[in-house]
Design a protein around this motif. Structure first.
Motif, mmCIF file in Angstrom:
data_model
loop_
_atom_site.group_PDB
_atom_site.id
_atom_site.type_symbol
_atom_site.label_atom_id
_atom_site.label_comp_id
_atom_site.label_asym_id
_atom_site.label_seq_id
_atom_site.Cartn_x
_atom_site.Cartn_y
_atom_site.Cartn_z
ATOM 1 N N THR A 377 -1.644 2.699 -0.465
ATOM 2 C CA THR A 377 -1.552 3.410 -1.740
ATOM 3 C C THR A 377 -1.653 4.907 -1.479
ATOM 4 O O THR A 377 -2.276 5.344 -0.502
ATOM 5 N N GLY A 378 -1.026 5.684 -2.355
ATOM 6 C CA GLY A 378 -1.124 7.134 -2.212
ATOM 7 C C GLY A 378 -0.047 7.852 -2.990
ATOM 8 O O GLY A 378 0.879 7.232 -3.536
ATOM 9 N N PRO A 379 -0.134 9.182 -3.031
ATOM 10 C CA PRO A 379 0.863 9.967 -3.770
ATOM 11 C C PRO A 379 2.209 9.984 -3.055
ATOM 12 O O PRO A 379 2.285 9.832 -1.830
ATOM 13 N N VAL A 380 3.271 10.172 -3.828
ATOM 14 C CA VAL A 380 4.628 10.264 -3.284
ATOM 15 C C VAL A 380 4.934 11.735 -3.033
ATOM 16 O O VAL A 380 4.752 12.578 -3.927
ATOM 17 N N THR A 381 5.372 12.018 -1.807
ATOM 18 C CA THR A 381 5.614 13.425 -1.442
ATOM 19 C C THR A 381 7.097 13.768 -1.336
ATOM 20 O O THR A 381 7.445 14.938 -1.262
ATOM 21 N N GLU A 382 7.969 12.762 -1.295
ATOM 22 C CA GLU A 382 9.395 13.054 -1.134
ATOM 23 C C GLU A 382 10.102 12.990 -2.488
ATOM 24 O O GLU A 382 9.659 12.320 -3.413
ATOM 25 N N GLU A 383 11.228 13.687 -2.548
ATOM 26 C CA GLU A 383 12.073 13.668 -3.759
ATOM 27 C C GLU A 383 12.813 12.338 -3.829
ATOM 28 O O GLU A 383 13.049 11.695 -2.795
ATOM 29 N N PRO A 384 13.213 11.837 -5.001
ATOM 30 C CA PRO A 384 13.069 12.478 -6.312
ATOM 31 C C PRO A 384 11.769 12.084 -7.025
ATOM 32 O O PRO A 384 11.589 12.430 -8.176
ATOM 33 N N ASP A 385 10.887 11.345 -6.346
ATOM 34 C CA ASP A 385 9.681 10.843 -7.010
ATOM 35 C C ASP A 385 8.445 11.656 -6.667
ATOM 36 O O ASP A 385 7.318 11.193 -6.843
ATOM 37 N N GLN A 386 8.641 12.870 -6.152
ATOM 38 C CA GLN A 386 7.515 13.696 -5.736
ATOM 39 C C GLN A 386 6.548 13.910 -6.906
ATOM 40 O O GLN A 386 6.963 14.197 -8.036
ATOM 41 N N GLY A 387 5.270 13.779 -6.608
ATOM 42 C CA GLY A 387 4.253 13.912 -7.639
ATOM 43 C C GLY A 387 3.853 12.587 -8.267
ATOM 44 O O GLY A 387 2.918 12.549 -9.074
ATOM 45 N N GLY A 388 4.542 11.532 -7.896
ATOM 46 C CA GLY A 388 4.208 10.213 -8.425
ATOM 47 C C GLY A 388 3.203 9.480 -7.542
ATOM 48 O O GLY A 388 2.517 10.081 -6.707
ATOM 49 N N TRP A 389 3.157 8.169 -7.710
ATOM 50 C CA TRP A 389 2.181 7.340 -6.990
ATOM 51 C C TRP A 389 2.844 6.046 -6.538
ATOM 52 O O TRP A 389 3.712 5.507 -7.232
ATOM 53 N N GLN A 390 2.448 5.555 -5.358
ATOM 54 C CA GLN A 390 3.061 4.340 -4.812
ATOM 55 C C GLN A 390 1.994 3.358 -4.366
ATOM 56 O O GLN A 390 0.971 3.741 -3.788
ATOM 57 N N VAL A 391 2.257 2.080 -4.640
ATOM 58 C CA VAL A 391 1.430 0.980 -4.166
ATOM 59 C C VAL A 391 2.334 0.025 -3.411
ATOM 60 O O VAL A 391 3.349 -0.425 -3.961
ATOM 61 N N GLU A 392 1.986 -0.281 -2.149
ATOM 62 C CA GLU A 392 2.816 -1.187 -1.344
ATOM 63 C C GLU A 392 1.944 -2.269 -0.729
ATOM 64 O O GLU A 392 0.963 -1.972 -0.036
ATOM 65 N N ALA A 393 2.275 -3.510 -1.010
ATOM 66 C CA ALA A 393 1.555 -4.666 -0.460
ATOM 67 C C ALA A 393 2.506 -5.448 0.444
ATOM 68 O O ALA A 393 3.590 -5.839 0.014
ATOM 69 N N VAL A 394 2.082 -5.664 1.681
ATOM 70 C CA VAL A 394 2.884 -6.411 2.658
ATOM 71 C C VAL A 394 2.116 -7.691 2.993
ATOM 72 O O VAL A 394 1.000 -7.617 3.518
ATOM 73 N N ILE A 395 2.726 -8.838 2.702
ATOM 74 C CA ILE A 395 2.087 -10.143 2.943
ATOM 75 C C ILE A 395 2.850 -10.851 4.056
ATOM 76 O O ILE A 395 4.052 -11.085 3.943
ATOM 77 N N PRO A 396 2.182 -11.195 5.165
ATOM 78 C CA PRO A 396 2.893 -11.882 6.260
ATOM 79 C C PRO A 396 3.358 -13.267 5.849
ATOM 80 O O PRO A 396 2.735 -13.923 5.012
ATOM 81 N N GLN A 397 4.452 -13.702 6.465
ATOM 82 C CA GLN A 397 5.023 -15.023 6.167
ATOM 83 C C GLN A 397 4.168 -16.132 6.752
ATOM 84 O O GLN A 397 3.705 -16.044 7.861
#
Length: 397
Positions: A377-397
């Motif tokens: 989780t953390g802020p988005v630094t690249e365009e076009p979503d700069q200033g936003g927030w991202q959550v990424e969950a990776v679940i192994p198979q």
């Protein structure tokens, strides 16, 4: 929502223990019947027995043999091996002496039964040595005609008195195998009870996270709007009071939707991940926000439930902390993992969310940890979503 714990959970069932006396193949009652039968046969057939002279000697040896035979009923835990060796050795000497001094066809029975118990009570090596000594003593007494009853019992029977040790050894091996099986069963039962208890605690934690996800954010927002409306009543600004009341109503409606989704994701017959996520986004106003990459496949129910709860938490946080910002959701099916990414842009409307409880991110991390996955989780630094927030969950198979 499901109950936190059934009334009769597996952890509340007392363990079942099998006492040694109830072990298969070992019936103390039968042992006592045989012992009393041998003693009874001796009383009826062994002669002479009296209170003086030779009869007194035979009577004393008969009593000693009876005591040695009755001692077989002593629990193994109360008799050390050293004591057992001494007791059985003296019993064998007494049985050989009874064969030498008494007349009767049952004098050798004491030696037979003691030799059998030697095999059961002692380890194999001392048991064989003691049984061999019994055979040699009893056989020699009869072979060399050392007693008055040698003509009633052949010397070969005296030599065979140690043979029952083999039966005793076999019986002991069988009982040891039964004890090992019972011990393994008790260990497995204890492990199953511990696993069941852990499952109950895990389920409680999961339901606690679900309750938080549904209630914490929405109730905090509703409470804030109602407090604002209450404060505005003193100012007489009815327009702002209506606005705050309207926001509270909107939060109530949103909470009902989240409650419905919580019940849906807690059900065992929940929809597949893709269909469930699509319906969730549609109900939250992000109908076209989902992008799917890779070959769609079914994932376990636990993975589906936890990913949906993570998505719901992330969408709730986006609506609270970045109102008006676009939301994008990516679901990627790779060969070795399933990835869910939720990204929102910066807010386009004033943020009036108050202070959250801080439990949402903790809950998401706990869910991913249960699936042996990773959460970023953390802020988005690249365009076009700069200033936003991202959550990424990776679940192994």
């Amino acid at each position: 929502m499901p109950a936190a714990e059934p009334a009769s959970s597996p952890a509340s069932v007392p363990p079942h223990r099998v006492e040694p006396r109830s072990m298969p193949g070992r019936d103390p009652r039968m042992q006592w019947v045989l012992t009393l039968a041998v003693i009874g046969a001796g009383i009826l057939t062994i002669r002479p027995m009296g209170f003086s002279g030779w009869g007194l000697a035979v009577a004393v040896l008969f009593v000693l043999n009876c005591l040695a035979l009755l001692a077989r009923g002593l629990p193994e835990a109360r008799v050390t091996e050293r004591v057992a060796v001494v007791w059985l050795s003296l019993g064998i000497v007494a049985s050989a002496a009874l064969i030498a001094t008494g007349r009767g066809g049952s004098t050798y029975l004491f030696a037979f039964f003691l030799a059998g118990h030697v095999g059961y009570r002692l380890r194999t090596r001392p048991a064989v040595v003691l049984a061999l000594s019994c055979s040699l003593l009893c056989g020699a007494v009869l072979y060399f005609h050392l007693g008055p009853g040698h003509h009633l019992v052949p010397w070969e029977i005296g030599l065979a008195t140690g043979v029952p040790v083999l039966v005793g050894i076999a019986n002991r091996s069988h009982h040891q195998a039964v004890r090992s099986a019972l011990s393994a069963a008790e260990s497995a039962e204890s492990a199953a009870r511990a696993e069941a208890q852990a499952a109950v605690l895990t389920e409680r934690s999961r339901i606690a996270r679900d309750v938080h996800d549904v209630l914490a954010h929405s109730l905090a927002g509703i409470n804030m709007q109602l407090e604002l409306a209450d404060a505005l009543l003193d100012t007489g600004d009815l327009e702002k009071v209506r606005e705050a009341n309207g926001k509270a109503h909107s939060l109530v409606k949103e909470s009902l939707k989240q409650a419905q989704w919580t019940v849906h994701t807690l059900r065992e017959d929940s929809l597949p991940l893709l269909e469930s996520l699509t319906a969730m986004l549609a109900s939250s106003g992000h109908r076209d926000a989902l992008t799917v990459t890779g070959t769609v496949r079914e994932v376990p129910a636990q993975v589906t439930q936890n990913l949906l709860r993570i998505a719901q938490e992330a969408l709730t946080n986006a609506a609270r902390h970045a109102p008006g910002g676009d939301v994008g959701v990516e679901l990627t099916f790779a060969a070795s993992s399933t990835t869910l990414r939720i990204r929102n842009r910066a807010a386009t409307r004033p943020v009036d969310a108050g202070v959250g409880s801080g439990m949402g991110l903790i809950g998401m991390r706990e869910r991913v940890a249960l699936l042996n996955g990773t959460l970023t989780t953390g802020p988005v630094t690249e365009e076009p979503d700069q200033g936003g927030w991202q959550v990424e969950a990776v679940i192994p198979q």
